[in-house]
Design a protein around this motif. Structure first.
Motif, PDB file in Angstrom:
ATOM      1  N   THR A 224       0.851  -1.182   0.000  1.00  0.00           N
ATOM      2  CA  THR A 224       0.000   0.000   0.000  1.00  0.00           C
ATOM      3  C   THR A 224       0.888   1.234   0.000  1.00  0.00           C
ATOM      4  N   VAL A 225       0.296   2.380  -0.350  1.00  0.00           N
ATOM      5  CA  VAL A 225       1.079   3.616  -0.401  1.00  0.00           C
ATOM      6  C   VAL A 225       0.221   4.777   0.059  1.00  0.00           C
ATOM      7  N   SER A 226       0.852   5.714   0.746  1.00  0.00           N
ATOM      8  CA  SER A 226       0.210   6.965   1.141  1.00  0.00           C
ATOM      9  C   SER A 226       1.030   8.115   0.575  1.00  0.00           C
ATOM     10  N   VAL A 227       0.353   9.050  -0.091  1.00  0.00           N
ATOM     11  CA  VAL A 227       1.012  10.186  -0.733  1.00  0.00           C
ATOM     12  C   VAL A 227       0.877  11.402   0.172  1.00  0.00           C
ATOM     13  N   MET A 228       2.021  12.041   0.501  1.00  0.00           N
ATOM     14  CA  MET A 228       2.009  13.212   1.370  1.00  0.00           C
ATOM     15  C   MET A 228       2.303  14.482   0.579  1.00  0.00           C
ATOM     16  N   TYR A 229       1.633  15.552   0.977  1.00  0.00           N
ATOM     17  CA  TYR A 229       1.917  16.874   0.423  1.00  0.00           C
ATOM     18  C   TYR A 229       1.812  17.892   1.547  1.00  0.00           C
ATOM     19  N   LEU A 230       2.913  18.575   1.841  1.00  0.00           N
ATOM     20  CA  LEU A 230       2.969  19.603   2.877  1.00  0.00           C
ATOM     21  C   LEU A 230       2.342  19.143   4.195  1.00  0.00           C
ATOM     22  N   GLY A 231       2.793  17.982   4.649  1.00  0.00           N
ATOM     23  CA  GLY A 231       2.421  17.505   5.975  1.00  0.00           C
ATOM     24  C   GLY A 231       1.142  16.716   6.073  1.00  0.00           C
ATOM     25  N   ARG A 232       0.397  16.589   4.978  1.00  0.00           N
ATOM     26  CA  ARG A 232      -0.856  15.837   5.010  1.00  0.00           C
ATOM     27  C   ARG A 232      -0.828  14.683   4.007  1.00  0.00           C
ATOM     28  N   ILE A 233      -1.536  13.610   4.327  1.00  0.00           N
ATOM     29  CA  ILE A 233      -1.747  12.539   3.349  1.00  0.00           C
ATOM     30  C   ILE A 233      -2.916  12.954   2.462  1.00  0.00           C
ATOM     31  N   VAL A 234      -2.660  13.003   1.152  1.00  0.00           N
ATOM     32  CA  VAL A 234      -3.703  13.431   0.219  1.00  0.00           C
ATOM     33  C   VAL A 234      -4.338  12.251  -0.515  1.00  0.00           C
ATOM     34  N   GLU A 235      -3.673  11.099  -0.496  1.00  0.00           N
ATOM     35  CA  GLU A 235      -4.249   9.917  -1.135  1.00  0.00           C
ATOM     36  C   GLU A 235      -3.569   8.669  -0.583  1.00  0.00           C
ATOM     37  N   SER A 236      -4.341   7.590  -0.455  1.00  0.00           N
ATOM     38  CA  SER A 236      -3.779   6.330   0.012  1.00  0.00           C
ATOM     39  C   SER A 236      -4.555   5.171  -0.598  1.00  0.00           C
ATOM     40  N   GLY A 237      -3.881   4.013  -0.684  1.00  0.00           N
ATOM     41  CA  GLY A 237      -4.547   2.839  -1.227  1.00  0.00           C
ATOM     42  C   GLY A 237      -3.554   1.791  -1.664  1.00  0.00           C
ATOM     43  N   PRO A 238      -4.030   0.694  -2.257  1.00  0.00           N
ATOM     44  CA  PRO A 238      -3.131  -0.335  -2.789  1.00  0.00           C
ATOM     45  C   PRO A 238      -2.172   0.287  -3.819  1.00  0.00           C
ATOM     46  N   THR A 239      -0.928  -0.148  -3.795  1.00  0.00           N
ATOM     47  CA  THR A 239       0.123   0.538  -4.550  1.00  0.00           C
ATOM     48  C   THR A 239      -0.131   0.586  -6.044  1.00  0.00           C
ATOM     49  N   ARG A 240      -0.310  -0.558  -6.673  1.00  0.00           N
ATOM     50  CA  ARG A 240      -0.403  -0.563  -8.139  1.00  0.00           C
ATOM     51  C   ARG A 240      -1.628   0.186  -8.661  1.00  0.00           C
ATOM     52  N   PRO A 241      -2.837  -0.053  -8.115  1.00  0.00           N
ATOM     53  CA  PRO A 241      -3.979   0.729  -8.598  1.00  0.00           C
ATOM     54  C   PRO A 241      -3.792   2.235  -8.408  1.00  0.00           C
ATOM     55  N   LEU A 242      -3.205   2.632  -7.268  1.00  0.00           N
ATOM     56  CA  LEU A 242      -3.027   4.061  -7.019  1.00  0.00           C
ATOM     57  C   LEU A 242      -2.031   4.676  -7.995  1.00  0.00           C
ATOM     58  N   LEU A 243      -0.894   4.003  -8.206  1.00  0.00           N
ATOM     59  CA  LEU A 243       0.118   4.570  -9.096  1.00  0.00           C
ATOM     60  C   LEU A 243      -0.278   4.460 -10.567  1.00  0.00           C
ATOM     61  N   ASP A 244      -1.090   3.461 -10.906  1.00  0.00           N
ATOM     62  CA  ASP A 244      -1.566   3.342 -12.287  1.00  0.00           C
ATOM     63  C   ASP A 244      -2.605   4.407 -12.618  1.00  0.00           C
ATOM     64  N   ALA A 245      -3.434   4.759 -11.635  1.00  0.00           N
ATOM     65  CA  ALA A 245      -4.504   5.727 -11.884  1.00  0.00           C
ATOM     66  C   ALA A 245      -4.702   6.599 -10.650  1.00  0.00           C
ATOM     67  N   PRO A 246      -3.795   7.545 -10.401  1.00  0.00           N
ATOM     68  CA  PRO A 246      -3.933   8.412  -9.232  1.00  0.00           C
ATOM     69  C   PRO A 246      -5.219   9.233  -9.297  1.00  0.00           C
ATOM     70  N   ALA A 247      -5.858   9.423  -8.130  1.00  0.00           N
ATOM     71  CA  ALA A 247      -7.106  10.179  -8.087  1.00  0.00           C
ATOM     72  C   ALA A 247      -6.898  11.626  -7.652  1.00  0.00           C
ATOM     73  N   HIS A 248      -5.843  11.897  -6.895  1.00  0.00           N
ATOM     74  CA  HIS A 248      -5.563  13.274  -6.471  1.00  0.00           C
ATOM     75  C   HIS A 248      -4.686  13.945  -7.525  1.00  0.00           C
ATOM     76  N   PRO A 249      -4.978  15.190  -7.903  1.00  0.00           N
ATOM     77  CA  PRO A 249      -4.153  15.866  -8.911  1.00  0.00           C
ATOM     78  C   PRO A 249      -2.667  15.890  -8.571  1.00  0.00           C
ATOM     79  N   TYR A 250      -2.326  16.045  -7.280  1.00  0.00           N
ATOM     80  CA  TYR A 250      -0.908  16.034  -6.906  1.00  0.00           C
ATOM     81  C   TYR A 250      -0.293  14.654  -7.099  1.00  0.00           C
ATOM     82  N   SER A 251      -1.030  13.604  -6.749  1.00  0.00           N
ATOM     83  CA  SER A 251      -0.526  12.243  -6.942  1.00  0.00           C
ATOM     84  C   SER A 251      -0.215  11.990  -8.415  1.00  0.00           C
TER      85      SER A 251
END
Length: 337
Positions: A224-251
């Protein structure tokens, strides 16, 4: 799988500067209400740009840095409420591997002294048992026992990191905090260390909090992976689905800017304008809104919550990116209405 670690609403701020010449203290908001879980035998990746707070999170988990608020529950034990004596015992079960193996190893101590010290401090057997444990652990990380009397400067970077990993393993922990463990190494050595960590994880049933800025490494190693931006987690989930299709614009921007190990691949970079805001002067609302092409008024006034998007996926965004929005994001066009 059962839950090993739960972090809820973790906060850590630092005072910066002083009141010289009438200037007030500034507050660096390094970690803001960070929450995540780690399952037994799994690896959770924490990713983001330099300065996003991921290494601060890693150190607060072991209370090497004391958090300001929030809870850190390891195997049902609230680490923030634990006494110094309790933390000393618990640190047998939670260990850390640092980014720079040369800086994290005492240059005046041999490998033998470095690996024996934790066992002696925690009373793990007599001299003979300690010597055997050290030799077995060293072999387990791929180093021969004839290096026991060498000093850190006599090793390559990859060998030093193996010593650092051996130091973390010698007490048979259940959870390892890996803070950028391969970023200081050559690419070929990175692969060797990642293969070593994957083997140890499988053989020993280890769990990992794996801090990295390299999405390729996280894709290979983390469940799993959690994406941080300026101290906050903006997106999290299973690694491959998240990295294949990020839902947060920053991700998506982070994913698109990650190098692709294919000379023939055509890379389409997401367009993004503006600079990262100062952590001492965070914008109101969503911290990403000054750089986001999809931002609307709500993004500028209210901090979005990390809500569930799909099974196992969570995103802190009022207008998550869908498959149909992907091209527009890459072109820097607003799609939210």
């Amino acid at each position: 799988m059962s839950e090993l670690l739960r972090v809820d609403n973790l906060v850590k701020h630092f005072a910066s500067g002083g009141e010289r010449f009438g200037a007030p203290h500034q507050v660096v908001r390094a970690v803001n209400e960070v929450s995540f879980t780690v399952e037994r035998g799994c690896s959770m990746g924490l990713v983001g740009e330099s300065g996003c707070g991921k290494s601060t999170v890693a150190r607060t988990l072991l209370r090497l840095i004391e958090p300001d608020s929030g809870s850190i529950v390891f195997d049902g034990i609230d680490l923030r409420r634990a006494s110094a004596a309790q933390m000393r015992t618990l640190r047998q079960r939670i260990q850390i591997v640092f980014q720079d193996p040369y800086a994290s190893l005492n240059p005046r101590r041999t490998v033998r002294q470095t690996l024996e010290e934790p066992l002696r401090v925690h009373g793990q057997g007599n001299a003979r048992a300690i010597a055997k444990k050290v030799a077995d652990t060293l072999l387990d990380v791929g180093l021969p026992v004839d290096v026991l009397d060498r000093y850190p400067h006599e090793f390559s970077g990859g060998q030093r990191q193996r010593v650092g990993i051996a130091r973390a393993l010698v007490l048979d922990p259940e959870l390892i905090i890996a803070d950028e463990p391969v970023s200081a190494l050559d690419v070929s050595v990175q692969a060797q260390i990642l293969h070593l960590l994957a083997r140890l994880r499988k053989e020993r049933g280890l769990s990992f909090v794996f801090v990295s800025h390299d999405l390729g490494v996280v894709r290979q190693f983390c469940d799993t992976v959690s994406v941080m931006y300026l101290g906050r987690i903006v997106e999290s989930g299973p690694t491959r689905p998240l990295l294949d299709a990020p839902a947060h614009p920053y991700s998506r921007v982070l994913r698109d800017s990650s190098p692709v190990p294919d000379p023939g691949a055509r890379i389409r970079l997401s367009k993004i304008e503006g600079e990262i805001p100062s952590p001492t002067r965070l914008p109101s609302g969503c911290a990403f809104h000054p750089r986001c092409p999809r931002a609307v008024e709500a993004c500028m006034t209210e901090v979005p919550k990390l809500d569930e998007l799909a099974s196992g996926r969570r995103v802190a965004c009022y207008f998550p990116v869908t498959a149909g929005d992907a091209k527009a994001i890459s072109d820097g066009l607003p799609t939210a209405t």
